[in-house]
Structure formats: C-alpha cells, structure tokens
Enzyme design. Structure first.
Site, mmCIF file in Angstrom:
data_model
loop_
_atom_site.group_PDB
_atom_site.id
_atom_site.type_symbol
_atom_site.label_atom_id
_atom_site.label_comp_id
_atom_site.label_asym_id
_atom_site.label_seq_id
_atom_site.Cartn_x
_atom_site.Cartn_y
_atom_site.Cartn_z
ATOM 1 N N TYR A 109 35.479 36.136 38.564
ATOM 2 C CA TYR A 109 34.310 35.864 38.037
ATOM 3 C C TYR A 109 35.097 34.921 36.270
ATOM 4 O O TYR A 109 35.577 36.130 35.699
ATOM 5 C CB TYR A 109 33.558 36.234 37.902
ATOM 6 N N GLU A 198 31.202 27.342 35.653
ATOM 7 C CA GLU A 198 30.831 28.361 36.504
ATOM 8 C C GLU A 198 31.624 28.661 37.796
ATOM 9 O O GLU A 198 31.725 27.621 38.893
ATOM 10 C CB GLU A 198 30.077 29.384 36.631
#
Length: 386
Positions: A109, A198
């Site tokens: 991530y 993101e």
C-alpha cells in the site's frame, strides 16, 4: 473532486509511473476493437465507479478469454454495484476498464496526501496491500509507516524517499523503480492540486517489476478553477444530483442519511449544529453551509435543496449574522417556503446582524415557523415536533 481509476492511471502514466496497459469502454460494442490493443491473453475487467470495495461487490473479474470477457462485461455494464462505500443504494456502472492481467508476487500500500495539521506532504506505506488501510491501522499498526516531508520545489530528497519505501524490503532494481514512483506521486500532488493519491495495491510482479495495480485520486475543489484539464475528468453521473445543483450556487452541501435538514452559515457552526441534533437523538439530513455573504437567491436555492430530500421531516436553520445579514436570510426562507409549499416543521434560530429585522420578517410571513432563543433550544424544538 474524485476521478475514475482509469483516469488516475492515465495521469500516472504521463508522469512516468508504472501502470498496466488498459482500455476503457463506454459500450459493449467497443470491446473487440479496443481489446486488440492489449498484448495479454488474460485480462482484468473493472467496473468504474467512485467507490472502493468493488471486488467484493462483483465489480472486478479476472478474465481468461475474449468470450469470457464479453460475457462478464454484459453482466457488469449497467449493473447496480453495491460496496461498503456506496451505501445500500449502490451505483450504476456506466464505464468498464479492461487491463492486462499481472502475475503478482507481493502487494503493498502506498499513498500521499496533504497533512493539514502539519502543512506537510504525508506518505503512508504498508506491507499490507489490497486491504482497507483503516483496518490495517487498527489491527496491524506495526505494518504501516508514515513519513511527512516539507513542501519544496525539488520534492523529497534521497534520504526521505528511502524512509518511505524502507518497509517494502525491495531489491536494488525495485528500489530504483520505487524511488522514481515516489517522485512522480509528489509531482502530481503538487502540480495538479491533488489532495490524495492512493495506490492500493502497489505490486511487485513475478518478473520483478513494480506496477500501480489500482489507483485513486482526489483533487482540491478550491483549486480546481486553475486545473481545467482535471475538471474535464469530472463525471457528474457519479455525484449526488443535489450536490451538483448546490455547486451552481457555490453552496457547500453534502447529503446525509438523517431526517432533519440543516441550513447554517459557517462550517464550524454547521458541524456544531449537526452534533447537537445527534445529541438530542436524531440524525442530520445534510451538511449545508450557505457562507458568510449569501444573497437572497442563494438562500432560496439552499432551502429548495433541503426540501428536495424526501427523507427530511423537519428543518433547522441556524444563522449567526456577521457578514451574513439575518434579514436577507429571512427573506430567502419566506420566499422559498412559499414557492415549495412548506409542509414540514421549521425551526429558526437567528443571532447577530439585523436579527430583529429578520425575526420580524418571519413573524409577518404567516408561515408556521418556530423561533428558538439559542442552538440548544433550536435542536430541542425541532426534535420534539418531527
């Protein structure tokens, strides 16, 4: 302002970030012609909506043949996709993204965002890719690192970048690719006035490449006027119709799920108003800030927005007049109430500039309006009458 995954990947690609080849389709007739541009034998079919959790809702499919692609695309196009972010009503799928499948070795991530508390750029890295980062922070906090860097023209330095990617434990070749990605994300955030980028997941493939497998970008609404290229990416189908209407009048409006409509001037006062409604056992139907210098026309538009929500069983207006004059607000309320044939209870609390004149306008309107002496009194009254 939000954009779709495929649009975010187009921006990433322009800035040199590694993404899989893909094509977007708006109708099923486009599949054959566009898929020919892809080199992979296997594909990933993705519904394009402004919400996360698409995979669990059936909006992401691994495809192994062209015939399977057509079959799954027929099912997905036009479906009502429900995820944990859409709410029970879901969102209708009107665009599909088809990209080359990747052989995944590791999932990470990575995100960068504006940290308002420190006025810095925050990079968040985690070894737990493909998961909800809020859940990871709760259950596995040691799997996340946050690095905050100063805003500067040259971007993060070598030492800062190494700290950001340190948790990934990459080899030398992968580190070089990851470092370039960090630089690209920083440039996008600054040059395009993004508030969030993101990448989830960021993957390492079995042939040692790094790829942004999914991408999300949000942009600062207050800066969008100077980013016409970003504004062109806006998809009105993904936005709440009432919020689109509100933007025409420069109203800050967000639809919620409660039954008490709110009209307030000032974001802080609006939050306090919603809090006290909850304190008395009810839920606000919206956040609505009419601003400090609202005109009668603007107030009328705000009132109509609230009443257009069928869930609204009562309205609380809370105005503290500074720049905003209470008599202007009162005129707008009366005019709008008459136009829409007000049929729900209305409680008004006025204070500040011209509040006596405003109260007089309301009293002479022949409308059933309950006056409140303060915010506490206003919340109590609206909860009692609905």
């Amino acid at each position: 302002m939000n954009i779709h995954e495929y649009q975010a990947k187009e921006i990433l690609k322009k800035y040199g970030a590694p993404v899989s080849n893909g094509v977007v389709i708006f109708s099923l007739d486009e599949i054959k012609g566009k898929v020919e541009k892809l080199k992979s034998k296997h594909f990933v079919l993705k519904a394009q909506i402004h919400a996360g959790g698409r995979g669990k809702g059936g909006g992401v499919k691994l495809i192994k043949s062209l015939s399977e692609l057509k079959k799954e695309a027929e099912k997905m196009m036009g479906m009502n996709l429900i995820t944990h972010q859409t709410g029970p009503e879901g969102k209708k799928v009107k665009r599909l993204y088809i990209e080359e499948a990747s052989e995944i070795s590791k999932e990470f991530y990575l995100s960068c965002l504006v940290d308002r508390e420190t006025s810095k750029i925050a990079f968040i890295s985690s070894t737990e890719g493909g998961m909800d980062i809020e859940q990871v922070a709760k259950d596995l906090p040691d799997k996340i690192i946050t690095n905050k860097i100063d805003l500067k023209n040259e971007g993060p330095d070598e030492n800062e970048i190494e700290k950001i990617i340190s948790i990934f434990k990459l080899n030398q070749q992968q580190q070089t690719l990851a470092k370039n990605l960090i630089k690209s994300l920083y440039k996008i955030l600054v040059e395009k006035d993004a508030s969030l980028i993101e990448i989830n997941p960021l993957i390492v493939t079995k042939d040692e490449k790094i790829i942004c497998l999914d991408a999300k970008m949000n942009f600062d609404d207050n800066a969008i006027f100077r980013r016409p290229d970003i504004l062109k990416l806006r998809d009105l189908n993904e936005e709440e119709p009432a919020e689109i209407e509100a933007s025409k009048y420069d109203l800050a409006y967000i639809k919620l799920n409660g039954s008490i409509g709110c009209m307030v001037n000032g974001a802080g006062l609006a939050m306090a108003t919603m809090d006290i409604i909850k304190l008395y056992g009810q839920e606000p139907a919206n956040f609505l800030d009419v601003g400090g210098g609202a005109t009668k026309e603007k107030v009328t538009a705000a009132f109509k927005l609230i009443l257009a929500d069928k869930n609204v069983r009562g309205i609380l207006i809370n105005i503290f007049g500074g720049i905003m004059r209470c008599d202007v607000l009162a005129q707008g309320v009366v005019e709008a109430a008459k136009q829409v044939n007000l049929s729900v209870p209305l409680v008004v609390r006025l204070a500040g500039t011209n509040f006596k004149e405003g109260q007089e306008i309301l009293d002479k309107s022949n409308l059933k309006i309950l006056s409140a002496s303060d915010l506490n009194d206003a919340a109590k009254k609206i909860v009692e009458v609905i």
